[in-house]
Design an enzyme around this catalytic site. Structure first.
Site, mmCIF file in Angstrom:
data_model
loop_
_atom_site.group_PDB
_atom_site.id
_atom_site.type_symbol
_atom_site.label_atom_id
_atom_site.label_comp_id
_atom_site.label_asym_id
_atom_site.label_seq_id
_atom_site.Cartn_x
_atom_site.Cartn_y
_atom_site.Cartn_z
ATOM 1 C CB SER A 1 2.394 6.805 -6.354
ATOM 2 O OG SER A 1 3.291 5.774 -6.698
ATOM 3 C CE1 TYR B 1 5.104 7.582 -1.882
ATOM 4 C CE2 TYR B 1 4.990 5.865 -3.552
ATOM 5 C CZ TYR B 1 5.085 7.197 -3.212
ATOM 6 O OH TYR B 1 5.150 8.154 -4.197
#
Length: 360
Positions: free
Chosen positions: A147, A172
């Site tokens: 990501s 995350y």
């Protein structure tokens, strides 16, 4: 090739599975169909890939851990958690995959502040299970989703895979950075080819209901205000789903072989002597949030009522992808314009929810 694609009830996984099926690969899709967001959208994706024939209003469809047949001869689906080590091992043993593309994960930056254990279970424990199965079952290449959030506190832009990313600002992001580190370990120790893809704000038809485009479109149609964080001073390198899928397929088809020029004295974080690689996949063209909202307004023919708010914890004010490695190695760069991509999303949204918007 026979390919395991995890996360095929999800946004990117659904589109990728469709493309691989169409080109003739044998695909096994995997997803746990959790309730992180509206399951109607997840079941709608499964319906489109022929796994289920009809979406029940109550979303009461149940699966066991047996493979479900699709209307496509070269596609099967299994409902399974990545952290279910025993059944993941059985799946690899029985199916004998050539390659694996891991898109399953607990997503969302803001949700990681509320439910951290979901990220450890899915993104870390589940990823280790995949690495172990790839190691023991002679997988030719593991491609996995990282990501753009791993860039965290980095301020030098465009974000480059040649920069260190040691200061994530959400769990995350930390879980995705850990995936990259674990993948390198397996590439180094067991010669397992791995490629991590840092996605930059993916959007398009069948997109996630927790993403800005979905939330903004829904609110504007319903004449409700939209929350605009950081008082609108945000930029994102929005990347259209078809461009993302094309990039994933090119990467999957080209396993890394290791960089013979890699130096431990001046290490490049994006490569290694081991068969390991990291790529950014972004549009290489950041869009201001207010321009993004204006593109939605243009398509809907309606102005948004804006609720201007400070930046949220875990968010970064700007993302901008350096995709030069992707261009150099694979001859590919995403190209869909923001207005074209938003138009396509809204056309899908109106059709899926059977909404009529007065013509402009």
């Amino acid at each position: 090739m026979k390919i395991l694609v995890t996360g095929t009830a999800g946004f990117i996984g659904y589109h990728l599975a469709q493309k691989l099926i169409e080109r003739g690969d044998e695909v096994v899709g995997l997803d746990n169909i959790n309730d992180y967001y509206d399951q109607k959208v997840k079941y709608g994706r499964l319906q489109r890939t022929g796994i289920i024939k009809k979406i029940n209003e109550g979303i009461d469809i149940e699966y066991n851990t047996l493979l479900q047949s699709s209307t496509y001869e070269n596609y099967k689906f299994i409902k399974l958690n990545l952290e279910d080590r025993e059944n993941i091992e059985k799946l690899f043993e029985e199916e004998k995959f050539d390659r694996v593309i891991n898109l399953a994960a607990q997503a969302g930056v803001r949700y990681s502040l509320k439910n951290p254990y979901a990220y450890v279970d899915s993104n870390i424990v589940g990823f280790v299970n995949l690495l172990e199965c790839c190691r023991h079952h002679n997988i030719e290449h593991l491609t996995y989703a990282s990501s753009s959030s791993v860039y965290g506190l980095n301020e030098v832009q465009p974000f480059s895979t040649h920069h260190n990313v040691d200061h994530p600002i959400s769990l995350y992001a930390a879980s995705k950075k850990s995936n990259e580190l674990m993948a390198h370990t397996y590439s180094h120790l067991f010669n397992l080819p791995t490629t991590g893809l840092r996605f930059f704000t993916v959007y398009g038809p069948w997109g996630r209901p927790d993403m800005a485009l979905y939330l903004f479109t829904k609110a504007i149609i319903e004449d409700k205000p939209i929350d605009v964080f950081n008082y609108g001073e945000m930029q994102r390198d929005f990347t259209y789903i078809d461009d993302i899928v094309e990039g994933i397929i090119r990467v999957n088809d080209n396993p890394p072989k290791g960089d013979t020029k890699w130096s431990a004295k001046n290490p490049n974080p994006s490569s290694s002597k081991a068969p390991y690689k990291i790529y950014n996949i972004g549009n290489n063209n950041p869009v201001k949030l207010m321009d993004f909202i204006e593109a939605i307004e243009n398509k809907l023919g309606k102005k948004a009522e804006k609720n201007m708010l400070p930046i949220q914890a875990g968010d970064v004010p700007s993302t901008y992808a350096d995709v030069s490695d992707l261009i150099e190695d694979l001859g590919y760069k995403p190209k869909t314009s923001i207005q074209e991509g938003i138009d396509n999303f809204i056309d899908w949204y109106l059709e899926f929810f059977n909404i009529k918007v007065p013509s402009k």
